[in-house]
Design a protein around this motif. Structure first.
Motif, PDB file in Angstrom:
ATOM      1  N   ASP A  20      -6.308   2.517   7.303  1.00  0.00           N
ATOM      2  CA  ASP A  20      -6.465   2.545   5.854  1.00  0.00           C
ATOM      3  C   ASP A  20      -5.356   1.758   5.167  1.00  0.00           C
ATOM      4  N   LEU A  21      -4.186   1.655   5.840  1.00  0.00           N
ATOM      5  CA  LEU A  21      -3.059   0.934   5.263  1.00  0.00           C
ATOM      6  C   LEU A  21      -3.326  -0.556   5.145  1.00  0.00           C
ATOM      7  N   VAL A  22      -4.176  -1.097   6.012  1.00  0.00           N
ATOM      8  CA  VAL A  22      -4.450  -2.535   5.967  1.00  0.00           C
ATOM      9  C   VAL A  22      -5.672  -2.865   5.119  1.00  0.00           C
ATOM     10  N   ASP A  23      -6.348  -1.851   4.598  1.00  0.00           N
ATOM     11  CA  ASP A  23      -7.515  -2.101   3.739  1.00  0.00           C
ATOM     12  C   ASP A  23      -7.023  -2.375   2.318  1.00  0.00           C
ATOM     13  N   THR A  24      -6.387  -3.526   2.172  1.00  0.00           N
ATOM     14  CA  THR A  24      -5.704  -3.887   0.930  1.00  0.00           C
ATOM     15  C   THR A  24      -6.457  -4.964   0.180  1.00  0.00           C
ATOM     16  N   GLY A  25      -5.942  -5.288  -0.999  1.00  0.00           N
ATOM     17  CA  GLY A  25      -6.543  -6.366  -1.775  1.00  0.00           C
ATOM     18  C   GLY A  25      -6.509  -7.685  -1.036  1.00  0.00           C
ATOM     19  N   VAL A  26      -5.411  -7.915  -0.317  1.00  0.00           N
ATOM     20  CA  VAL A  26      -5.253  -9.097   0.536  1.00  0.00           C
ATOM     21  C   VAL A  26      -4.426  -8.691   1.744  1.00  0.00           C
ATOM     22  N   ILE A  27      -4.801  -9.184   2.923  1.00  0.00           N
ATOM     23  CA  ILE A  27      -3.959  -8.996   4.098  1.00  0.00           C
ATOM     24  C   ILE A  27      -3.673 -10.354   4.708  1.00  0.00           C
ATOM     25  N   VAL A  28      -2.409 -10.578   5.064  1.00  0.00           N
ATOM     26  CA  VAL A  28      -1.980 -11.845   5.661  1.00  0.00           C
ATOM     27  C   VAL A  28      -1.600 -11.572   7.110  1.00  0.00           C
ATOM     28  N   TRP A  29      -2.345 -12.179   8.017  1.00  0.00           N
ATOM     29  CA  TRP A  29      -2.091 -12.014   9.445  1.00  0.00           C
ATOM     30  C   TRP A  29      -1.328 -13.216   9.977  1.00  0.00           C
ATOM     31  N   TYR A  38     -11.847  -1.654  12.155  1.00  0.00           N
ATOM     32  CA  TYR A  38     -11.278  -2.708  11.314  1.00  0.00           C
ATOM     33  C   TYR A  38     -12.363  -3.536  10.618  1.00  0.00           C
ATOM     34  N   LYS A  39     -13.398  -3.925  11.356  1.00  0.00           N
ATOM     35  CA  LYS A  39     -14.399  -4.810  10.763  1.00  0.00           C
ATOM     36  C   LYS A  39     -15.202  -4.121   9.662  1.00  0.00           C
ATOM     37  N   GLY A  40     -15.112  -2.787   9.612  1.00  0.00           N
ATOM     38  CA  GLY A  40     -15.820  -2.061   8.561  1.00  0.00           C
ATOM     39  C   GLY A  40     -15.032  -1.926   7.272  1.00  0.00           C
ATOM     40  N   LEU A  41     -13.789  -2.367   7.266  1.00  0.00           N
ATOM     41  CA  LEU A  41     -12.955  -2.258   6.072  1.00  0.00           C
ATOM     42  C   LEU A  41     -13.391  -3.268   5.003  1.00  0.00           C
ATOM     43  N   GLY A  42     -13.177  -2.893   3.758  1.00  0.00           N
ATOM     44  CA  GLY A  42     -13.535  -3.769   2.649  1.00  0.00           C
ATOM     45  C   GLY A  42     -12.795  -5.094   2.684  1.00  0.00           C
ATOM     46  N   VAL A  43     -11.526  -5.088   3.149  1.00  0.00           N
ATOM     47  CA  VAL A  43     -10.730  -6.306   3.184  1.00  0.00           C
ATOM     48  C   VAL A  43     -11.375  -7.353   4.088  1.00  0.00           C
ATOM     49  N   VAL A  44     -12.134  -6.890   5.105  1.00  0.00           N
ATOM     50  CA  VAL A  44     -12.843  -7.802   6.003  1.00  0.00           C
ATOM     51  C   VAL A  44     -14.178  -8.208   5.401  1.00  0.00           C
ATOM     52  N   LYS A  45     -14.942  -7.233   4.930  1.00  0.00           N
ATOM     53  CA  LYS A  45     -16.277  -7.514   4.396  1.00  0.00           C
ATOM     54  C   LYS A  45     -16.249  -8.454   3.207  1.00  0.00           C
ATOM     55  N   GLU A  46     -15.176  -8.363   2.414  1.00  0.00           N
ATOM     56  CA  GLU A  46     -15.090  -9.189   1.206  1.00  0.00           C
ATOM     57  C   GLU A  46     -14.246 -10.447   1.412  1.00  0.00           C
ATOM     58  N   GLY A  47     -13.911 -10.743   2.652  1.00  0.00           N
ATOM     59  CA  GLY A  47     -13.227 -11.995   2.956  1.00  0.00           C
ATOM     60  C   GLY A  47     -11.844 -12.118   2.354  1.00  0.00           C
ATOM     61  N   ARG A  48     -11.095 -11.006   2.378  1.00  0.00           N
ATOM     62  CA  ARG A  48      -9.756 -11.015   1.771  1.00  0.00           C
ATOM     63  C   ARG A  48      -8.642 -11.149   2.803  1.00  0.00           C
ATOM     64  N   GLU A  49      -8.958 -11.757   3.938  1.00  0.00           N
ATOM     65  CA  GLU A  49      -7.976 -11.991   4.990  1.00  0.00           C
ATOM     66  C   GLU A  49      -7.440 -13.426   4.918  1.00  0.00           C
ATOM     67  N   VAL A  50      -6.151 -13.562   5.214  1.00  0.00           N
ATOM     68  CA  VAL A  50      -5.531 -14.876   5.385  1.00  0.00           C
ATOM     69  C   VAL A  50      -4.896 -14.892   6.765  1.00  0.00           C
ATOM     70  N   PHE A  51      -5.266 -15.870   7.590  1.00  0.00           N
ATOM     71  CA  PHE A  51      -4.701 -15.998   8.927  1.00  0.00           C
ATOM     72  C   PHE A  51      -3.756 -17.196   8.974  1.00  0.00           C
ATOM     73  N   LEU A  52      -2.511 -16.934   9.322  1.00  0.00           N
ATOM     74  CA  LEU A  52      -1.500 -17.978   9.429  1.00  0.00           C
ATOM     75  C   LEU A  52      -1.226 -18.271  10.899  1.00  0.00           C
ATOM     76  N   PRO A  69       0.826  -1.219   0.000  1.00  0.00           N
ATOM     77  CA  PRO A  69       0.000   0.000   0.000  1.00  0.00           C
ATOM     78  C   PRO A  69       0.855   1.261   0.000  1.00  0.00           C
ATOM     79  N   ASP A  70       0.394   2.256  -0.713  1.00  0.00           N
ATOM     80  CA  ASP A  70       1.099   3.539  -0.755  1.00  0.00           C
ATOM     81  C   ASP A  70       1.201   4.130   0.652  1.00  0.00           C
ATOM     82  N   GLY A  71       2.346   4.702   0.950  1.00  0.00           N
ATOM     83  CA  GLY A  71       2.528   5.367   2.226  1.00  0.00           C
ATOM     84  C   GLY A  71       2.919   4.451   3.374  1.00  0.00           C
ATOM     85  N   LEU A  72       3.108   3.155   3.101  1.00  0.00           N
ATOM     86  CA  LEU A  72       3.432   2.217   4.175  1.00  0.00           C
ATOM     87  C   LEU A  72       4.752   2.574   4.853  1.00  0.00           C
ATOM     88  N   ASP A  73       5.811   2.725   4.063  1.00  0.00           N
ATOM     89  CA  ASP A  73       7.120   3.002   4.655  1.00  0.00           C
ATOM     90  C   ASP A  73       7.159   4.364   5.343  1.00  0.00           C
TER      91      ASP A  73
END
Length: 338
Positions: free
Chosen positions: A256-265, A283-297, A235-239
């Motif tokens: 907003d930085l974690v509202d990405t196409g995919v997030i890996v926890w 957090y739960k209101g972010l699109g990455v959560v609503k659209e099931g784009r999380e991966v939990f390791l 995501p832009d602005g991460l660093d």
């Protein structure tokens, strides 16, 4: 003389008068004529070190170097453990390369630095600390024991890419050509994954962990480079948000930085951490959560460890388990379980 230096000096004097009882580093099937190369000079954060030709007794103070050594057919006499309670600090992805060789002696760094006395007792002729955060004082102490190659100055501490680590280890043991071949084989595997999953290309992705809130990994961290190698972008602005570090905690205002196409926890307790995250109203209101784009390791599993233990040996092993889950998350369908 500091207490640490005095103890190291005492150990060195003691072992100098005794025969070595520790086995020499074993040369495995990858041995070749390049092992007879001459001594080489290697630059690093604290200067330059002359590495002896074909070192026989190698200790890894860095946390990843044992894999590169094993891939090149050399077994270290000592290896520093990091993640996973593996015998000899050798993960399951490296067992074939270890073969029947003796396990390295396990060394630990609990936050106070390398175990100087134990390292000295192993009578190394080379110490590798490429994936490390050695201080000048620690490097100086280790150099009194054996030639030491510290972390490179071109990268942040614990920031050397796996390709560069593999190549530098190859130079150190006189097997640069073999190291290049190993790197190409793994890079070809990444290229194949990108070809098979065009949906990854250009999609934003992020590696994070539930550590004292929201801890995200920046572009200099091997885990983030892993995502980039698969075609994702950070995501832009991460660093800018985390500064000149491999990773840092961010506030809820920067979710907003974690509202990405995919997030890996990466999580020590997936059920608990997932519940904590999803209880956060922001957090739960972010699109990455609503659209099931999380991966939990799950941490402390072989697959969870392999994702953090980014090496020439762990990467192929890790890709088999992670890529299908990334593909399921990247499709944006909440019904697809990642």
């Amino acid at each position: 003389m500091t207490r640490t230096l005095a103890l190291v000096a005492l150990v060195l004097i003691t072992i100098a008068g005794c025969g070595s009882t520790a086995p020499a580093a074993q040369q495995g099937p990858a041995a070749s004529s390049s092992s007879a190369a001459a001594a080489v000079k290697m630059a690093h954060k604290y200067g330059e070190t002359t590495v002896p030709a074909a070192p026989k007794r190698i200790v890894t103070v860095g946390l990843l170097e044992q894999d590169a050594l094993l891939a090149l057919g050399v077994t270290p006499v000592g290896a520093t453990t990091w993640i996973g309670d593996y015998p000899g600090a050798i993960g399951p992805w490296a067992k074939d390369e270890l073969g029947t060789a003796s396990l390295p002696q396990v060394l630990k760094d609990t936050g106070s630095g390398p175990q100087f006395e134990k390292i000295a007792a192993l009578k190394p002729d080379l110490i590798l600390a490429l994936y490390s955060g050695l201080t000048q004082e620690q490097y100086t102490t280790l150099s009194k024991i054996a030639p030491t190659v510290a972390q490179p100055k071109e990268y942040i501490d614990y920031g050397i890419p796996w390709q560069e680590l593999t190549r530098r280890v190859g130079v150190a043991v006189g097997r640069a050509t073999e190291a290049d071949t190993l790197v190409k084989q793994v890079e070809d595997r990444f290229a194949q994954v990108r070809k098979e999953h065009p949906e990854f290309q250009g999609k934003t992705a992020l590696m994070a962990t539930v550590y004292e809130g929201y801890f995200v990994f920046g572009s200099q961290d091997p885990r983030s480079r892993l995502l980039a190698s698969l075609g994702f972008k950070l995501p832009d602005g991460l660093d800018q948000a985390i500064g000149d570090k491999f990773g840092a905690n961010i506030s809820r205002e920067r979710l907003d930085l974690v509202d990405t196409g995919v997030i890996v926890w990466s999580s020590a307790d997936v059920a608990k951490d997932q519940g904590t995250l999803h209880a956060d109203s922001v957090y739960k209101g972010l699109g990455v959560v609503k659209e099931g784009r999380e991966v939990f390791l799950q941490e402390n599993t072989d697959q969870g460890n392999a994702v953090s233990f980014v090496t020439v040996l762990s990467l192929p092993y890790m890709l088999d388990g992670l890529v299908p889950r990334l593909a399921a998350a990247a499709d944006g369908d909440p019904a697809t379980k990642a």
